[in-house]
Design a protein around this motif. Structure first.
Motif, PDB file in Angstrom:
ATOM      1  N   ALA A  54       0.871  -1.215  -0.073  1.00 14.61           N
ATOM      2  CA  ALA A  54       0.096   0.029   0.256  1.00 14.61           C
ATOM      3  C   ALA A  54       0.836   1.348  -0.160  1.00 14.61           C
ATOM      4  N   LYS A  55       2.018   1.337   0.543  1.00 15.35           N
ATOM      5  CA  LYS A  55       2.955   2.364   0.592  1.00 15.35           C
ATOM      6  C   LYS A  55       3.638   2.565  -0.700  1.00 15.35           C
ATOM      7  N   ARG A  56       3.797   1.731  -1.762  1.00 14.76           N
ATOM      8  CA  ARG A  56       4.513   1.598  -3.034  1.00 14.76           C
ATOM      9  C   ARG A  56       3.654   2.551  -3.842  1.00 14.76           C
ATOM     10  N   PRO A  57       4.376   3.417  -4.680  1.00 15.49           N
ATOM     11  CA  PRO A  57       3.632   4.191  -5.446  1.00 15.49           C
ATOM     12  C   PRO A  57       2.951   3.534  -6.733  1.00 15.49           C
ATOM     13  N   VAL A  58       1.949   3.881  -7.223  1.00 12.10           N
ATOM     14  CA  VAL A  58       1.071   3.309  -8.280  1.00 12.10           C
ATOM     15  C   VAL A  58       1.786   3.555  -9.379  1.00 12.10           C
ATOM     16  N   VAL A  59       2.201   2.673 -10.357  1.00  9.51           N
ATOM     17  CA  VAL A  59       2.839   3.200 -11.746  1.00  9.51           C
ATOM     18  C   VAL A  59       1.478   3.034 -12.770  1.00  9.51           C
ATOM     19  N   SER A  60       1.281   4.106 -13.578  1.00 10.34           N
ATOM     20  CA  SER A  60       0.257   4.342 -14.227  1.00 10.34           C
ATOM     21  C   SER A  60       0.656   3.842 -15.665  1.00 10.34           C
ATOM     22  N   PRO A  61      -0.220   3.398 -16.679  1.00 12.66           N
ATOM     23  CA  PRO A  61       0.397   3.376 -18.254  1.00 12.66           C
ATOM     24  C   PRO A  61       1.169   4.630 -18.706  1.00 12.66           C
ATOM     25  N   ALA A  62       0.707   5.594 -18.499  1.00 10.50           N
ATOM     26  CA  ALA A  62       1.305   6.772 -18.861  1.00 10.50           C
ATOM     27  C   ALA A  62       2.793   7.109 -18.639  1.00 10.50           C
ATOM     28  N   ASP A  63       2.954   6.439 -17.171  1.00  9.64           N
ATOM     29  CA  ASP A  63       4.097   6.679 -16.658  1.00  9.64           C
ATOM     30  C   ASP A  63       4.906   5.505 -17.220  1.00  9.64           C
ATOM     31  N   LEU A  64       4.571   4.292 -17.611  1.00 10.41           N
ATOM     32  CA  LEU A  64       5.331   3.349 -18.632  1.00 10.41           C
ATOM     33  C   LEU A  64       5.625   3.921 -19.561  1.00 10.41           C
ATOM     34  N   ASP A  65       4.659   4.421 -20.439  1.00  7.66           N
ATOM     35  CA  ASP A  65       5.092   5.150 -21.801  1.00  7.66           C
ATOM     36  C   ASP A  65       6.092   6.264 -21.795  1.00  7.66           C
ATOM     37  N   ALA A  66       6.055   6.974 -20.723  1.00  3.23           N
ATOM     38  CA  ALA A  66       7.295   8.002 -20.602  1.00  3.23           C
ATOM     39  C   ALA A  66       8.452   7.258 -20.268  1.00  3.23           C
ATOM     40  N   VAL A  67       8.505   6.393 -19.594  1.00  8.79           N
ATOM     41  CA  VAL A  67       9.752   5.855 -19.504  1.00  8.79           C
ATOM     42  C   VAL A  67      10.485   5.219 -20.806  1.00  8.79           C
ATOM     43  N   LYS A  68       9.346   4.321 -21.320  1.00  2.60           N
ATOM     44  CA  LYS A  68       9.554   3.674 -22.799  1.00  2.60           C
ATOM     45  C   LYS A  68      10.221   4.962 -23.483  1.00  2.60           C
ATOM     46  N   ARG A  69       9.598   5.882 -23.653  1.00  6.19           N
ATOM     47  CA  ARG A  69      10.185   7.130 -24.751  1.00  6.19           C
ATOM     48  C   ARG A  69      11.534   7.673 -24.156  1.00  6.19           C
ATOM     49  N   GLU A  70      11.667   7.881 -22.851  1.00  2.60           N
ATOM     50  CA  GLU A  70      13.053   8.366 -22.391  1.00  2.60           C
ATOM     51  C   GLU A  70      13.992   7.311 -22.660  1.00  2.60           C
ATOM     52  N   SER A  71      13.617   6.166 -22.365  1.00  2.00           N
ATOM     53  CA  SER A  71      14.801   4.806 -22.900  1.00  2.00           C
ATOM     54  C   SER A  71      15.034   4.809 -24.321  1.00  2.00           C
TER      55      SER A  71
END
Length: 137
Positions: A54-71
């Motif tokens: 419950a303490k961990r941040p939730v990763v949204s699909p938009a966050d994943l897309d941003a990380v993919k673009r940065e990569s």
């Protein structure tokens, strides 16, 4: 009298046969208490894990897309850097080749200069001898 004895013995037998002793009850409930203790430990472990999740941040699909673009951007930059390094290495290799050629030419010129200096020394020696001969005449 038989009736009195029977009437007194039957309830006495019923009372003693139907009662469980403290030791018997503990024997019967000890395994259950052990199992309940194990279940309580597992439950507390699971509750702690749930609290951590419950303490961990939730990763949204938009966050994943941003990380993919940065990569992908970082990968493209790395490829450009590699190409630049290869072209620089090619230029450095060509410069090293030119330097080696110039060094060999300089060595050849130095050996020619040494030969010319030796010839000049011989000519100077001959000139000195010729002057001395002329002085004697």
């Amino acid at each position: 009298m038989k009736r009195i004895v029977t009437a007194a013995v039957v309830p006495l037998l019923a009372i003693t046969a139907g009662c469980a002793t403290k030791g018997f009850v503990q024997e019967q409930t000890a395994p259950l208490a052990d199992r309940l203790g194990g279940v309580e430990k597992r439950l507390s472990t699971i509750e702690a894990q749930v609290a951590d999740l419950a303490k961990r941040p939730v990763v949204s699909p938009a966050d994943l897309d941003a990380v993919k673009r940065e990569s992908a951007d970082a990968s493209a930059q790395a490829q450009q850097a590699a190409q630049s390094a290869q072209s620089s290495a090619g230029a450095a290799s060509a410069a090293a080749s030119r330097t080696e050629t110039a060094a060999s030419r300089a060595e050849a010129a130095a050996s020619k200069a040494e030969g010319a200096a030796q010839q000049a020394e011989k000519a100077a020696g001959k000139s000195v001898k010729a002057f001395e001969l002329q002085q004697k005449k």
